[in-house]
Design a protein around this motif. Sequence first.
Motif, PDB file in Angstrom:
ATOM      1  N   THR A  12       0.847  -1.187   0.000  1.00 60.03           N
ATOM      2  CA  THR A  12       0.000   0.000   0.000  1.00 60.03           C
ATOM      3  C   THR A  12       0.882   1.237   0.000  1.00 60.03           C
ATOM      4  O   THR A  12       1.754   1.388   0.869  1.00 60.03           O
ATOM      5  CB  THR A  12      -0.916   0.030   1.238  1.00 60.03           C
ATOM      6  OG1 THR A  12      -1.723  -1.146   1.249  1.00 60.03           O
ATOM      7  CG2 THR A  12      -1.808   1.258   1.228  1.00 60.03           C
ATOM      8  N   LYS A  13       0.691   2.105  -0.980  1.00 60.86           N
ATOM      9  CA  LYS A  13       1.491   3.318  -1.087  1.00 60.86           C
ATOM     10  C   LYS A  13       0.924   4.390  -0.168  1.00 60.86           C
ATOM     11  O   LYS A  13      -0.180   4.889  -0.374  1.00 60.86           O
ATOM     12  CB  LYS A  13       1.508   3.812  -2.544  1.00 60.86           C
ATOM     13  CG  LYS A  13       2.398   5.017  -2.777  1.00 60.86           C
ATOM     14  CD  LYS A  13       2.420   5.383  -4.261  1.00 60.86           C
ATOM     15  CE  LYS A  13       3.337   6.559  -4.533  1.00 60.86           C
ATOM     16  NZ  LYS A  13       3.356   6.908  -5.973  1.00 60.86           N
ATOM     17  N   LEU A  14       1.678   4.749   0.860  1.00 63.32           N
ATOM     18  CA  LEU A  14       1.245   5.775   1.799  1.00 63.32           C
ATOM     19  C   LEU A  14       1.723   7.164   1.386  1.00 63.32           C
ATOM     20  O   LEU A  14       1.110   8.169   1.752  1.00 63.32           O
ATOM     21  CB  LEU A  14       1.761   5.455   3.208  1.00 63.32           C
ATOM     22  CG  LEU A  14       1.387   4.077   3.774  1.00 63.32           C
ATOM     23  CD1 LEU A  14       1.927   3.930   5.187  1.00 63.32           C
ATOM     24  CD2 LEU A  14      -0.122   3.866   3.743  1.00 63.32           C
ATOM     25  N   PHE A  19       5.765   2.827   2.035  1.00 64.47           N
ATOM     26  CA  PHE A  19       4.856   1.757   1.623  1.00 64.47           C
ATOM     27  C   PHE A  19       4.609   0.828   2.819  1.00 64.47           C
ATOM     28  O   PHE A  19       5.441   0.719   3.714  1.00 64.47           O
ATOM     29  CB  PHE A  19       5.444   0.970   0.456  1.00 64.47           C
ATOM     30  CG  PHE A  19       5.746   1.830  -0.745  1.00 64.47           C
ATOM     31  CD1 PHE A  19       4.833   1.943  -1.781  1.00 64.47           C
ATOM     32  CD2 PHE A  19       6.937   2.537  -0.828  1.00 64.47           C
ATOM     33  CE1 PHE A  19       5.103   2.739  -2.881  1.00 64.47           C
ATOM     34  CE2 PHE A  19       7.216   3.344  -1.925  1.00 64.47           C
ATOM     35  CZ  PHE A  19       6.292   3.446  -2.949  1.00 64.47           C
ATOM     36  N   SER A  21       3.107  -3.118   4.005  1.00 64.38           N
ATOM     37  CA  SER A  21       2.672  -4.471   3.682  1.00 64.38           C
ATOM     38  C   SER A  21       1.916  -5.041   4.879  1.00 64.38           C
ATOM     39  O   SER A  21       2.480  -5.213   5.965  1.00 64.38           O
ATOM     40  CB  SER A  21       3.880  -5.367   3.367  1.00 64.38           C
ATOM     41  OG  SER A  21       3.487  -6.718   3.239  1.00 64.38           O
ATOM     42  N   ASP A  22       0.624  -5.292   4.677  1.00 65.10           N
ATOM     43  CA  ASP A  22      -0.202  -5.922   5.705  1.00 65.10           C
ATOM     44  C   ASP A  22      -0.323  -7.409   5.415  1.00 65.10           C
ATOM     45  O   ASP A  22      -0.564  -7.797   4.265  1.00 65.10           O
ATOM     46  CB  ASP A  22      -1.607  -5.311   5.728  1.00 65.10           C
ATOM     47  CG  ASP A  22      -1.646  -3.965   6.431  1.00 65.10           C
ATOM     48  OD1 ASP A  22      -0.871  -3.777   7.384  1.00 65.10           O
ATOM     49  OD2 ASP A  22      -2.443  -3.107   6.015  1.00 65.10           O
TER      50      ASP A  22
END
Length: 284
Positions: A12-14, A19, A21-22
Motif C-alpha cells: 500500500t502506497k502511503l 509503503f 505491507s499488511d
Amino acid sequence: MSTSSPPTIPLTKLSPQIFLSDPPDFKPSNKLIILSLFMNAPLRISQKYIAHYRRLAPHTQILVLTSSTSDIILPPNQKGRCQELAPALEVLSASLAAQASTSKATGDSKELSIHIHLFSNGGVYSTTSLLQSYRSATGHALPITSIILDSAPGIPGFVGGMRSFSAMLPRNIIFRSLGQISFLAILSFLWVISCLGFVDSVTAGRRAMNEKGLIGGQPKRVYIYSNEDKMVDWEDVEEHAKEAEENGWEVQMERFEGSGHVDHMRRDEGRYWGIVEGCLGLRA
C-alpha cells in the motif's frame, strides 16, 4: 518448461517514499518490522526481503521506507522530512495504540516490538529521519527492539560516492559519462560545503545512529558487511560498531567474505537469514 515468478506481495502506497505491507490475516499486535532500502532502490528489491520476513513473522506489518539521490546530496532538512514521514508516524502511532489496547484488554504488558532492517547510507538516512521525526512529534525516543545495518554506515568520499551514484546510470557510454561528470561536480560541491562547516546527510546519519537520545530501549544491533564492498569500507563499519559498543549497545559484527554492496543475502542466504532469525529472537 517455464518456471513461474514468485507472486508479488502487494504494498500500500502511503506516500511517494513510504509503503506498507499488511499480512492477509492482519490483526493489531505488538510487533512491527521496518525495512529502510538503499538509495534509489526499486521496490521490487524489497519483495524477497518482505517474503522472507513474512515467513518469519506471518502476522506482522512491514513498513518500507525509500530514499532518493536528492535526499542524500541535499543538506538535511528535518522540518521537510517530518512532513514527508507523517504517514509512517501514523503507522507507528496506530501500532502503539493497538499494543496499549491489547495490554489493557488482556493484562499482557508486553511492549511494542520494533525491528529495523536498513540498507546502505540511504537506509541510514531514512531510519534516522524517522527516529528524529518521531522524537520531534512525541518528545521521546522511539523504543527499538533490534536493528540490522546491512552495508552501513559509511563515510562520505569521492570513490564510494561515485560508485554509489554510478550504479543507477544507464549503460550507454555517452549518457553514463555525462552522468558521472554531473555527479563529480555534485560531490565536489558537497566537499566544499563540508569544508565550510555544513554537515552532509551521510555524516549526519552516521552520527545519529550512535545518538543515545534518538534510539529508545536497549536494542541489539547487528552489522552485516563485507571486505569486498566497493561503496562502504568494512573498516568504517567496524569503527562505527565499536563506537556503538562503547556507548553501551549490544553489538554483533558479521563480516562476509566476497560479497558486494548490499549483496550479502545472495552470497550466503542461509547464513544471512540465520543472523536475522537470531536478531528476532527466533534462533538461539
